[in-house]
Design a protein around this motif. Structure first.
Motif, PDB file in Angstrom:
ATOM      1  N   TRP A  98       0.832  -1.200   0.000  1.00 27.51           N
ATOM      2  CA  TRP A  98       0.000   0.000   0.000  1.00 27.51           C
ATOM      3  C   TRP A  98       0.870   1.255   0.000  1.00 27.51           C
ATOM      4  O   TRP A  98       0.589   2.233  -0.697  1.00 27.51           O
ATOM      5  CB  TRP A  98      -0.916  -0.004   1.226  1.00 27.51           C
ATOM      6  N   ALA A  99       1.955   1.209   0.793  1.00 30.07           N
ATOM      7  CA  ALA A  99       2.824   2.381   0.899  1.00 30.07           C
ATOM      8  C   ALA A  99       3.446   2.717  -0.447  1.00 30.07           C
ATOM      9  O   ALA A  99       3.570   3.887  -0.819  1.00 30.07           O
ATOM     10  CB  ALA A  99       3.920   2.126   1.937  1.00 30.07           C
ATOM     11  N   LYS A 100       3.816   1.664  -1.190  1.00 29.88           N
ATOM     12  CA  LYS A 100       4.419   1.917  -2.504  1.00 29.88           C
ATOM     13  C   LYS A 100       3.412   2.620  -3.415  1.00 29.88           C
ATOM     14  O   LYS A 100       3.755   3.537  -4.159  1.00 29.88           O
ATOM     15  CB  LYS A 100       4.862   0.576  -3.114  1.00 29.88           C
ATOM     16  N   ALA A 101       2.144   2.191  -3.330  1.00 30.25           N
ATOM     17  CA  ALA A 101       1.126   2.800  -4.177  1.00 30.25           C
ATOM     18  C   ALA A 101       0.774   4.205  -3.698  1.00 30.25           C
ATOM     19  O   ALA A 101       0.573   5.120  -4.503  1.00 30.25           O
ATOM     20  CB  ALA A 101      -0.118   1.910  -4.195  1.00 30.25           C
ATOM     21  N   ALA A 102       0.695   4.382  -2.377  1.00 34.59           N
ATOM     22  CA  ALA A 102       0.186   5.650  -1.848  1.00 34.59           C
ATOM     23  C   ALA A 102       1.283   6.687  -1.656  1.00 34.59           C
ATOM     24  O   ALA A 102       1.099   7.858  -1.981  1.00 34.59           O
ATOM     25  CB  ALA A 102      -0.510   5.396  -0.512  1.00 34.59           C
ATOM     26  N   TRP A 103       2.417   6.273  -1.105  1.00 34.99           N
ATOM     27  CA  TRP A 103       3.468   7.227  -0.768  1.00 34.99           C
ATOM     28  C   TRP A 103       4.620   7.193  -1.754  1.00 34.99           C
ATOM     29  O   TRP A 103       5.529   8.010  -1.671  1.00 34.99           O
ATOM     30  CB  TRP A 103       4.022   6.951   0.644  1.00 34.99           C
ATOM     31  N   GLY A 104       4.627   6.164  -2.630  1.00 36.24           N
ATOM     32  CA  GLY A 104       5.709   6.075  -3.608  1.00 36.24           C
ATOM     33  C   GLY A 104       6.964   5.395  -3.094  1.00 36.24           C
ATOM     34  O   GLY A 104       7.948   5.269  -3.815  1.00 36.24           O
ATOM     35  N   VAL A 105       6.938   4.954  -1.831  1.00 40.62           N
ATOM     36  CA  VAL A 105       8.095   4.228  -1.293  1.00 40.62           C
ATOM     37  C   VAL A 105       7.592   2.948  -0.640  1.00 40.62           C
ATOM     38  O   VAL A 105       6.452   2.870  -0.192  1.00 40.62           O
ATOM     39  CB  VAL A 105       8.873   5.052  -0.243  1.00 40.62           C
ATOM     40  N   TRP A 106       8.485   1.947  -0.583  1.00 39.97           N
ATOM     41  CA  TRP A 106       8.103   0.688   0.062  1.00 39.97           C
ATOM     42  C   TRP A 106       8.105   0.819   1.572  1.00 39.97           C
ATOM     43  O   TRP A 106       7.368   0.162   2.270  1.00 39.97           O
ATOM     44  CB  TRP A 106       9.080  -0.425  -0.329  1.00 39.97           C
ATOM     45  N   TRP A 107       8.971   1.667   2.062  1.00 36.85           N
ATOM     46  CA  TRP A 107       9.187   1.684   3.511  1.00 36.85           C
ATOM     47  C   TRP A 107       9.527   3.084   3.979  1.00 36.85           C
ATOM     48  O   TRP A 107      10.256   3.800   3.307  1.00 36.85           O
ATOM     49  CB  TRP A 107      10.338   0.738   3.871  1.00 36.85           C
ATOM     50  N   THR A 108       8.980   3.476   5.120  1.00 40.33           N
ATOM     51  CA  THR A 108       9.449   4.691   5.787  1.00 40.33           C
ATOM     52  C   THR A 108       9.656   4.314   7.251  1.00 40.33           C
ATOM     53  O   THR A 108       9.078   3.347   7.730  1.00 40.33           O
ATOM     54  CB  THR A 108       8.424   5.840   5.742  1.00 40.33           C
ATOM     55  N   TRP A 109      10.465   5.129   7.951  1.00 43.58           N
ATOM     56  CA  TRP A 109      10.702   4.818   9.365  1.00 43.58           C
ATOM     57  C   TRP A 109       9.681   5.511  10.238  1.00 43.58           C
ATOM     58  O   TRP A 109      10.012   6.118  11.247  1.00 43.58           O
ATOM     59  CB  TRP A 109      12.134   5.185   9.743  1.00 43.58           C
ATOM     60  N   ASP A 110       8.445   5.387   9.850  1.00 44.99           N
ATOM     61  CA  ASP A 110       7.341   5.874  10.662  1.00 44.99           C
ATOM     62  C   ASP A 110       7.276   5.033  11.946  1.00 44.99           C
ATOM     63  O   ASP A 110       7.547   3.833  11.907  1.00 44.99           O
ATOM     64  CB  ASP A 110       6.060   5.727   9.826  1.00 44.99           C
ATOM     65  N   PRO A 111       6.927   5.646  13.104  1.00 45.19           N
ATOM     66  CA  PRO A 111       6.944   4.884  14.361  1.00 45.19           C
ATOM     67  C   PRO A 111       6.138   3.596  14.314  1.00 45.19           C
ATOM     68  O   PRO A 111       6.577   2.566  14.821  1.00 45.19           O
ATOM     69  CB  PRO A 111       6.336   5.854  15.369  1.00 45.19           C
ATOM     70  N   LYS A 112       4.949   3.670  13.706  1.00 42.22           N
ATOM     71  CA  LYS A 112       4.118   2.468  13.663  1.00 42.22           C
ATOM     72  C   LYS A 112       4.804   1.363  12.866  1.00 42.22           C
ATOM     73  O   LYS A 112       4.801   0.201  13.252  1.00 42.22           O
ATOM     74  CB  LYS A 112       2.768   2.781  13.035  1.00 42.22           C
TER      75      LYS A 112
END
Lengths: 227, 222
Positions: free
Chosen positions: A99-113
């Protein structure tokens, strides 16, 4: 008999949740410009994440119960719940990254959750690996209980550390609260309930299997003594 | 209580002084990892952003080696049973083992940290106190959970392999906190050492008390 009831209810609820998810829920959340199909991951993601949290809380409670009572029953519950929790966490992480790849354009972020979920996954994979490498049931139970307690208590600190850390590092996306139309809420709630039933059903099955496994190893030990 | 802790600590150090099992290999390991980092991370001006992470990675890896050996001697000659039977408070056994692990880690850091500063051509930081506090709190957090897990892993198959798998995820707050506090001490922009030192203090308190309480249960089955 009761297990059949649980099985059928779980089956019907999962079917209902799937049907609502793919046939009823909108392809796009309001105000979101995401690939239409990725929205359907949301309902699976949330349900799995919620039940992963439930599963690890059960591990924690069962671990304390074991140390207090020394009843191996609690160890079986903790182990079964940890296994299911790892599966749900894996589902959460996989659906989340897609979902992140589709929505944010990246596979992974270091978001706390995200960070906390990943650490949780690592912790309980280690928990399962360590269980596997101890042969004596009592030793294994104590090790597991100690690990289960320490791992659970670690989670809030991990979350805090991750939140502070990501607040000073670039974050790709910040607070994106969206209001959901009723169709989405209904689908999400059904998904929640379906996943919770799935968790209970698996837990029941897994503990029953673990009891059989224990009985089998007892019988084997006795047979070795006879020979 | 304190005397019991001291007894365990002295026992470990006498064993180490006589066998010199650890000190030599740890020293070589630290030297090697410092040179490896020196070769693989060419000295650049923006290295200050990576430097705290490199130092702590080296400390964690060396510490992991030390921890995995700390109960190996006890497991090998069935000394855990002796410790469990000894007229000592079991919490004191934990604290004694923790103290001896801490001493090892501090000795390692006394070599490693100056070595890293020299190798990467860093002038000593302005905030000495902050750096020392970051090192001390980070080391304590690493050692307290590490001692608990090392005691467990000594009795398992593949224990030395499993220890890092369980320990590193548990130590995530220590890793982040210690690295950020060290960065703050070195004057990296945007790093707030005070914040992170507080997190380390909280972590150290939780994970000093919880393993201390749980070690009692562990001793029964070791």
């Amino acid at each position: 008999m009761r297990r059949e009831w649980l099985a059928w209810t779980t089956f019907l609820l999962v079917e209902a949740a799937m049907a609502l998810n793919f046939l009823y829920a909108p392809n796009l959340a309001p105000g979101e410009q995401v690939h239409p199909l990725s929205q359907h991951l949301f309902y699976i993601h949330v349900g799995a994440a919620w039940n992963a949290a439930v599963a690890f809380t059960v591990v924690f409670v069962a671990s304390i119960a074991y140390l207090r009572s020394r009843d191996l029953k609690w160890d079986l519950w903790a182990a079964a719940s940890a296994e299911i929790g790892v599966v749900f966490t894996a589902v959460t992480l996989l659906t989340g990254t897609i979902w992140a790849k589709a929505a944010w354009g990246v596979w992974w972020t270091w978001d706390p959750k995200l960070t906390t979920t990943l650490i949780l996954w690592f912790l309980f994979v280690a928990y399962l690996l360590i269980r596997e490498s101890v042969t004596s049931p009592d030793t294994r139970a104590v090790y597991s209980a100690v690990l289960g307690i320490v791992a659970f208590l670690d989670v809030p600190v991990v979350f805090l550390a991750a939140r502070w850390w990501s607040s000073i590092h670039p974050v790709v996306i910040t607070g994106q609260g969206f209001l959901m139309p009723p169709s989405m809420v209904l689908t999400m709630v059904t998904g929640f309930v379906a996943f919770t039933f799935l968790y209970c059903y698996w837990l029941w099955h897994r503990t029953a299997l673990a009891r059989v496994e224990r009985r089998l190893s007892e019988l084997r030990a006795r047979r070795r003594e006879d020979i | 209580m304190l005397r019991d802790v001291w007894t365990i600590l002295r026992k470990d150090w006498q064993a180490e002084l006589r066998t010199q099992e650890m000190a030599g290999s740890l020293l070589v390991f630290i030297l090697l990892i410092a040179f490896l980092f020196g070769l693989t991370f060419p000295a650049r001006r923006d290295l200050v952003y990576f430097f705290p992470g490199l130092v702590w990675t080296a400390i964690f890896f060396a510490g992991m080696l030390g921890l995995s050996r700390s109960f190996a001697g006890e497991a090998r000659s069935d000394c855990m049973k002796g410790l469990a039977l000894a007229p000592l408070d079991r919490g004191a056994v934990f604290l004694g083992k923790l103290a001896s692990n801490l001493l090892f880690l501090v000795a390692t850091e006394l070599v490693a940290v100056p070595l890293f500063f020299a190798l990467f051509d860093f002038s000593p930081p302005g905030h000495w106190g902050t750096l020392v506090a970051a090192l001390a709190l980070g080391t304590l957090g690493f050692a307290s959970v590490g001692t608990l897990l090392a005691a467990m892993m000594a009795g398992t198959k593949r224990g030395e392999f499993l220890l890092p798998l369980a320990l590193f995820p548990l130590e995530m707050p220590v890793a982040v906190g210690a690295v950020e506090a060290t960065a703050g001490a070195l004057g990296v922009a945007g790093a707030h050492a005070g914040h992170w030192l507080k997190l380390l203090v909280a972590y150290d308190l939780i994970f000093l008390v919880v393993p201390y309480l749980l070690f009692d249960y562990l001793m029964e089955v070791l």
